[in-house]
Design an enzyme around this catalytic site. Structure first.
Site, PDB file in Angstrom:
ATOM      1  N   HIS A 157      -0.198   5.168   2.839  1.00  0.00           N
ATOM      2  CA  HIS A 157      -0.925   6.131   2.012  1.00  0.00           C
ATOM      3  C   HIS A 157      -2.399   6.220   2.380  1.00  0.00           C
ATOM      4  CE1 HIS A 157       2.258   6.964  -1.061  1.00  0.00           C
ATOM      5  NE2 HIS A 157       2.729   5.833  -0.562  1.00  0.00           N
ATOM      6  N   ASP A 365     -10.530   8.922   3.508  1.00  0.00           N
ATOM      7  CA  ASP A 365      -9.437   8.910   2.539  1.00  0.00           C
ATOM      8  C   ASP A 365      -8.140   9.281   3.232  1.00  0.00           C
ATOM      9  OD1 ASP A 365      -8.651   8.350  -0.039  1.00  0.00           O
ATOM     10  OD2 ASP A 365      -9.979   9.818  -0.948  1.00  0.00           O
TER      11      ASP A 365
END
Length: 466
Positions: A157, A365
């Site tokens: 992720h 991110d």
């Protein structure tokens, strides 16, 4: 019948009551588990003086959840140590604060071994195993050692760092080698997949077979990019709830300011909050006529308070927010609100819907779903403007946002100025393209793409061998 076994560090299935507090990822995984009559396995979040491996099983809204408590030393070395002090900063390019402690790595390997030993008796021969995130990279290797031959997939992720960054990790080769015990490895973006490919070819002496199959360490693995999305239909429902409407009305009722600027992030050094705060400060300094026109609201729930780096970032943010209000506030108005608490997803939807600008500026991110939730919350006839870091995985899909370098407060200030001045036709045009992507590439599409790819691995390998 094929079941889906989901494994993650923490287990968080929807409870039915108060679902608005549960993230879209949990909702999507729960739906997949119900479809496949599956099981969700992971850590309970609780510690015990001595590890017992005792399972706690419960069925929640049709999802079977199986959790275990970890030994206190496991929590300190595996979770607080290797996961959050070593891998998290490394994967977010913060090698300056990554802690390389041999005891952390030993705890990481031990905890993954304990996960595997506890999970193994629950797995049936036809089950698909889907393992999530950096906490559990070696789990497939431990399950293979126990004789498991099932198809296993891994999804990361967070970002996968560039080759030059990743090799600063002691034991980097062993970590990547353990990834070749999976049948499928998924990344958020093509950039991250390519960074992994560069490591395999340059450092591991591997080879590429076809478009997405790699061989190294005497094994092969399929690799792909699977960008995650939000639960778009569910979020459309949330923005129509009474709680969302009340929050939106609350944010728009104030007559002191005209435009709301909002940021929502877990309090973390990877989120670029210092640079964001400074960018807003520079906007106020350069645009005195706009000072009473805007309010910036930053929601940043505190996390990992026992990790020193998080204590330090919180202290710095407290100082910057105090400086901004000390310089620019008046007796009846303050330009900045900084809140360290959690809000429900329906409440956040209302806040997003009231905002003229969404500030999503992480330094790095994996994806960033706040950007997508902000877009999904907007009024189609008068939407707000998304300002997005070019180093968030979401930037690869959301090119109609105002993309900025999050390291530059001046660039952030310029983007705020541009967003506030943007006319309605341009805002609608940009939002329409962004919303189309949010709807098409949602969390269900992500889930189905990964599971379908994992289900097809065996057939693909048979075809390749012939």
């Amino acid at each position: 019948m094929t079941r889906l076994i989901v494994v993650s560090n923490r287990v968080n299935p929807p409870t039915g009551a108060g679902e608005e507090s549960v993230g879209g990822l949990a909702m999507a995984l729960a739906a997949a588990l119900r479809e496949y009559s599956g099981l969700w396995f992971g850590w309970s979040g609780q510690s015990t003086p001595t590890f017992t491996g005792q399972l706690s099983m419960q069925k929640i809204e049709g999802v079977t959840a199986a959790t275990i408590d970890l030994e206190e030393s496991d929590v300190e070395e595996y979770y607080n140590g290797y996961a959050n002090k070593t891998l998290w900063p490394l994967f977010h390019y913060r090698t300056d604060i990554a802690a390389y402690d041999r005891a952390f790595n030993e705890g990481y390997q031990r905890a993954n071994r304990r996960f595997a030993e506890t999970l193994r008796p629950l797995i049936e021969p036809d089950d698909l195993i889907w393992i999530h995130d950096y906490h559990l990279i070696p789990l497939a290797r431990e399950l293979r050692r126990l004789g498991l031959k099932n198809r296993m997939g891994f999804f990361l992720h967070v970002p996968w760092p560039a080759y030059q960054v990743f090799v600063t990790l002691p034991g980097h080769r062993q970590l990547v080698e353990s990834m070749f015990d999976y049948d499928l490895v998924g990344f958020q973006t093509e950039d991250y997949r390519q960074a992994f490919e560069e490591y395999v070819l340059s450092e591991a002496g591997g080879e590429k077979v076809g478009d997405d199959l790699f061989k190294a360490f005497g094994r092969s693995v399929r690799v792909g990019a699977f960008p995650i999305g939000i639960d778009a239909p569910d979020f459309a429902r949330l923005i129509k709830t009474n709680r969302a409407r009340r929050m939106r009305d609350l944010m728009t009722a104030c007559t002191v300011f005209r435009h709301l600027i909002v940021g929502v992030d877990r309090l973390d050094y990877s989120k670029g909050l210092e640079e964001r705060f400074t960018g807003f400060e520079r906007f106020l300094a350069a645009d005195p006529d706009m000072r009473r026109e805007v309010l910036m609201l930053q929601i940043a729930p505190v996390s990992r308070e026992s990790v020193e780096a998080y204590q330090e970032i919180r202290a710095r943010l407290d100082a910057i927010s105090g400086r901004i209000n000390g310089e620019y506030a008046d007796v009846d108005w303050a330009p900045f609100r900084y809140v360290n608490k959690n809000y429900r997803r329906d409440e956040l939807a209302g806040i997003y819907g009231a905002a003229r600008i969404g500030l999503v500026t992480p330094l790095r991110d994996g994806m960033n779903l706040v950007a997508k939730e902000f877009v999904a919350s907007q009024n189609p006839e008068d939407p707000g403007v998304l300002i997005l870091s070019r180093f968030a995985g979401a930037a690869r899909q959301m090119k109609e946002a105002l993309l900025v370098n999050p390291n530059s407060p001046d660039e952030i200030a310029d983007a705020i100025r541009r967003g506030l001045a943007m006319d309605k036709p341009e805002r609608i045009r940009r939002w329409s393209a962004l919303f189309d992507n949010v709807q098409r590439e949602d969390v269900t599409a992500w889930r189905d793409a990964f599971v379908d790819a994992l289900k097809g691995v065996e057939e693909r390998r048979t075809a390749l061998a012939s």
